[in-house]
Design an enzyme around this catalytic site. Structure first.
Site, PDB file in Angstrom:
ATOM      1  N   TYR A  20       0.844  -1.201   0.000  1.00  0.00           N
ATOM      2  CA  TYR A  20       0.000   0.000   0.000  1.00  0.00           C
ATOM      3  C   TYR A  20       0.880   1.252   0.000  1.00  0.00           C
ATOM      4  CZ  TYR A  20      -3.025   3.651   1.862  1.00  0.00           C
ATOM      5  OH  TYR A  20      -3.688   4.836   2.066  1.00  0.00           O
ATOM      6  N   GLU A  42     -11.197   5.476   5.627  1.00  0.00           N
ATOM      7  CA  GLU A  42     -10.609   6.281   6.705  1.00  0.00           C
ATOM      8  C   GLU A  42     -11.617   6.463   7.832  1.00  0.00           C
ATOM      9  OE1 GLU A  42      -7.543   7.101   7.211  1.00  0.00           O
ATOM     10  OE2 GLU A  42      -6.654   6.869   5.226  1.00  0.00           O
ATOM     11  N   TRP A  50      -4.794   1.625  10.756  1.00  0.00           N
ATOM     12  CA  TRP A  50      -4.928   1.497   9.313  1.00  0.00           C
ATOM     13  C   TRP A  50      -4.644   0.061   8.887  1.00  0.00           C
ATOM     14  CZ3 TRP A  50      -7.530   3.168   5.584  1.00  0.00           C
ATOM     15  CH2 TRP A  50      -7.204   2.853   4.274  1.00  0.00           C
TER      16      TRP A  50
END
Length: 186
Positions: A20, A42, A50
């Site tokens: 990512y 988010e 995350w």
């Protein structure tokens, strides 16, 4: 991992996080649907890491019909209950309902001729900002303004800290650390 590439410390040691970081984080996104997807993810991150969200991203995409806002906007109470039973996502009713409401807002904006991506990039000044990568803030005046604008439209889970993390994710700001191989590439 075993490679010798220097990247931001938060991404190291996890294959998905590294992928990512290397391919997506901080790369400017102008596609409105992808910007909405990242805003949703988010929002689901609120109170979590995350890494947790990223490891469930495929589950989120499956559960939310590939983040197709037209489909998500039509979800009803039965679909909310089905999502609450889906182990592939974070089963938080308020976040699920916020996603559906957000899809409806997105569709209404689009149908009124407003470009979601253009609107948000306009609020952010129209072009990416490269920060020093050392003193990374949790929020900024721009993320506060974006948060207020999103809330005024009816979006939820879009506080200034979430807005700033989203700005990093979609490349409105470049907070890659000094020495990170991606810092000068994005």
């Amino acid at each position: 991992m075993t490679d010798s590439i220097k990247r931001c410390a938060w991404a190291e040691g996890d294959v998905q996080m590294e992928a990512y970081h290397d391919a997506e984080w901080g790369v400017p996104v102008r596609d409105p649907r992808m910007m909405w997807e990242m805003l949703v993810l988010e929002g689901f991150q609120a109170g979590l890491s995350w890494r947790t969200i990223l490891h469930r991203r495929d589950g989120f995409r499956a559960a939310f019909d590939g983040f197709d806002p037209d489909k998500v906007a039509r979800y009803d109470a039965a679909r909310v209950e089905a999502l609450m039973a889906d182990p592939g996502i974070i089963r938080a009713r308020a976040k699920i309902e916020a996603t559906i409401a957000g899809a409806r807002i997105y569709v209404a904006m689009r149908d009124a001729g407003e470009d979601f991506a253009g609107w948000l990039w306009g609020l952010a000044g129209g072009k990416p900002v490269k920060n020093d990568g050392v003193d990374v803030p949790a929020r900024t005046p721009v993320s506060e303004a974006i948060s207020r604008a999103l809330k005024a439209r009816g979006f939820k889970f879009v506080g200034p800290t979430i807005a700033y993390a989203w700005m990093q994710a979609v490349g409105m700001v470049n907070d890659h650390a000094p020495g990170c191989f991606r810092r000068d590439q994005v």
